[in-house]
Scaffold this active site. Sequence first.
Site, PDB file in Angstrom:
ATOM      1  N   GLU A   1      -9.332  -5.958  -8.898  1.00 29.03           N
ATOM      2  CA  GLU A   1     -10.056  -5.252  -7.833  1.00 29.03           C
ATOM      3  C   GLU A   1     -10.485  -3.898  -8.362  1.00 29.03           C
ATOM      4  O   GLU A   1     -10.164  -3.535  -9.495  1.00 29.03           O
ATOM      5  CB  GLU A   1      -9.160  -5.096  -6.605  1.00 29.03           C
ATOM      6  CG  GLU A   1      -7.884  -4.311  -6.905  1.00 29.03           C
ATOM      7  CD  GLU A   1      -6.964  -4.154  -5.695  1.00 29.03           C
ATOM      8  OE1 GLU A   1      -7.446  -4.251  -4.565  1.00 29.03           O
ATOM      9  OE2 GLU A   1      -5.766  -3.915  -5.906  1.00 29.03           O
TER      10      GLU A   1
ATOM     11  N   LYS B   1       0.881  -1.177   0.000  1.00 29.46           N
ATOM     12  CA  LYS B   1       0.000   0.000   0.000  1.00 29.46           C
ATOM     13  C   LYS B   1       0.914   1.222   0.000  1.00 29.46           C
ATOM     14  O   LYS B   1       1.163   1.842   1.032  1.00 29.46           O
ATOM     15  CB  LYS B   1      -0.937  -0.053   1.211  1.00 29.46           C
ATOM     16  CG  LYS B   1      -2.204   0.778   1.031  1.00 29.46           C
ATOM     17  CD  LYS B   1      -3.239   0.390   2.065  1.00 29.46           C
ATOM     18  CE  LYS B   1      -4.361   1.404   2.152  1.00 29.46           C
ATOM     19  NZ  LYS B   1      -5.146   1.578   0.943  1.00 29.46           N
TER      20      LYS B   1
HETATM   21  N1  PMP Z   1      -7.957  -2.311  -2.873  1.00 26.42           N
HETATM   22  C1  PMP Z   1      -7.335  -1.129  -2.929  1.00 26.42           C
HETATM   23  C2  PMP Z   1      -6.560  -0.768  -4.140  1.00 26.42           C
HETATM   24  C3  PMP Z   1      -7.427  -0.245  -1.834  1.00 26.42           C
HETATM   25  O1  PMP Z   1      -6.812   0.938  -1.867  1.00 26.42           O
HETATM   26  C4  PMP Z   1      -8.189  -0.613  -0.705  1.00 26.42           C
HETATM   27  C5  PMP Z   1      -8.254   0.297   0.487  1.00 26.42           C
HETATM   28  N2  PMP Z   1      -9.040   1.436   0.258  1.00 26.42           N
HETATM   29  C6  PMP Z   1      -8.843  -1.858  -0.725  1.00 26.42           C
HETATM   30  C7  PMP Z   1      -8.690  -2.681  -1.811  1.00 26.42           C
HETATM   31  C8  PMP Z   1      -9.663  -2.306   0.438  1.00 26.42           C
HETATM   32  O2  PMP Z   1      -8.824  -2.636   1.509  1.00 26.42           O
HETATM   33  P1  PMP Z   1      -9.280  -2.438   3.023  1.00 26.42           P
HETATM   34  O3  PMP Z   1     -10.507  -3.265   3.191  1.00 26.42           O
HETATM   35  O4  PMP Z   1      -8.136  -2.943   3.825  1.00 26.42           O
HETATM   36  O5  PMP Z   1      -9.544  -1.000   3.202  1.00 26.42           O
END
Ligand code: PMP
Length: 285
Positions: A184, A151
């Site tokens: 995603e 991230k």
């Molecule tokens: N995919 C991406 C690219 C993200 O940035 C995020 C977070 N906003 C998610 C999936 C979801 O992850 P989380 O449930 O940990 O927020």
Amino acid sequence: MSLKVYIGGKLYDKEDAKISVYDHGLLYGDGVFEGIRSYGGKVFRLKQHLDRLWDSAKAIWLAIPITKEEMADAIENTLKANGIQDGYIRVVVTRGAGTLGLDPNRCSDPQVIIITDRIALYPEELYQKGLEIITVSTVRNHPAALSPRVKSLNYLNNILAKIEGLQAGCIEALMLNHKGEVAECTGDNIFLVRNGRLLTPPNEAGILEGITRDAVIDLARQSEIEVRETPLTKHDVYISDECFLTGTAAEVVPVVKVDSRIIGDGAPGPITRRLIEGFHRLTRG
Ligand code: PMP
């Protein structure tokens, strides 16, 4: 009263919360971050978020200058200082100020920043009616180039996809990976329901391992819904009975149209609604 922002152990008024323009977080997107939620004064899945942050940092050779315990305390204190019970927490760790060259060894002082604020969710209507998304042409980062599991502060891959989605009138957009499989959305993971089973792309599809995704998988398994992490194509999305997205900010949000195809009967389906309720119980008691 102005919101307080944590930088490197101190709290600053929002207007005075500043870091160097030589910070490689700004110059190169060289750093990592987390988005976390607090519900009723309790931080949701803090350990998982901190583990993911430390893993992201490790992958880019970034040593976070405080311990996980210190980070947890700093988050708690920043929330308290701002009187936030239900909110959103953004933790950022940058490489620190360096020279204009790439060399991270010339950066001193990685910066730890904690911003706590109220959260602007998607409009409530979308949770009732579901949203429309499209598949965009921006391919999700190749995992061998920059793993989507990191991230990192470089979110251009997602931003380009988001712009494509917005230009088509969609607030979220579906990204495929380099193999053409479903990966995603720009800030959310994707789930399908087909014949009573929950399907979602595996890590190997090149996704961020969402913490909301994990929570929803746990919830589904507890309710004896079979979950498969399996490669998916756009076709699988089009013929699904139900579709929804998960993310820290979005929580669980139904999708009712993808690339102009109506999903199921065009309304949020029963398994989606059950999981939304389950997630509400988990977070709000
Ligand atoms: N995919 C991406 C690219 C993200 O940035 C995020 C977070 N906003 C998610 C999936 C979801 O992850 P989380 O449930 O940990 O927020």
